[in-house]
Design a protein around this motif. Sequence first.
Motif, mmCIF file in Angstrom:
data_model
loop_
_atom_site.group_PDB
_atom_site.id
_atom_site.type_symbol
_atom_site.label_atom_id
_atom_site.label_comp_id
_atom_site.label_asym_id
_atom_site.label_seq_id
_atom_site.Cartn_x
_atom_site.Cartn_y
_atom_site.Cartn_z
ATOM 1 N N LEU A 197 -9.803 -0.504 -41.088
ATOM 2 C CA LEU A 197 -11.132 -0.100 -40.617
ATOM 3 C C LEU A 197 -12.158 -0.892 -41.424
ATOM 4 N N LEU A 198 -12.937 -1.727 -40.741
ATOM 5 C CA LEU A 198 -13.861 -2.615 -41.442
ATOM 6 C C LEU A 198 -14.941 -1.896 -42.231
ATOM 7 N N CYS A 199 -15.307 -0.683 -41.828
ATOM 8 C CA CYS A 199 -16.388 0.003 -42.534
ATOM 9 C C CYS A 199 -16.016 0.336 -43.972
ATOM 10 N N VAL A 200 -14.720 0.517 -44.250
ATOM 11 C CA VAL A 200 -14.284 0.853 -45.607
ATOM 12 C C VAL A 200 -13.287 -0.158 -46.166
ATOM 13 N N ALA A 201 -13.124 -1.283 -45.467
ATOM 14 C CA ALA A 201 -12.249 -2.354 -45.962
ATOM 15 C C ALA A 201 -13.030 -3.220 -46.939
ATOM 16 N N ARG A 202 -12.409 -3.522 -48.064
ATOM 17 C CA ARG A 202 -13.047 -4.362 -49.069
ATOM 18 C C ARG A 202 -12.364 -5.727 -49.110
ATOM 19 N N ALA A 203 -13.172 -6.760 -49.308
ATOM 20 C CA ALA A 203 -12.650 -8.123 -49.398
ATOM 21 C C ALA A 203 -11.939 -8.318 -50.729
#
Length: 122
Positions: free
Chosen positions: A79-85
């Motif tokens: 989920l991109l909203c809580v995915a960290r690079a």
Amino acid sequence: MTIRHRITVHWRQQGRTISHDVPEGEYILRSFEAQGDPLPFSCRNGCCTTCAVRVLDGTMDRREALGLSRELREKGYGLLCVARAIAPLEVETQDEDEVYNLQFGRFFARGQVRFGLPLDDE
């Protein structure tokens, strides 16, 4: 010096590919917005599947993705909203209904949910 990772999102629904360098540890969705490319989202809390993606190459920190079962995370969904690079990454957006069905459809469609939801075991 801030470490940055090249993140590429193939936005299937819009027929677009977007790439940005995202500072390590920063939320991918938030960084793309700050760089002028908002991506689909709804809750921003990792609980719905509006910003769901499937990893094509690379890795991301997806520990905060409460809205995805361990099984789907292991299959490469995030989920991109809580995915960290945390490294270079290439992902493809998914249809919200598709991910929801993968996670819950098999339970609700067959009347198998009696107590709690499939996420309760995690």
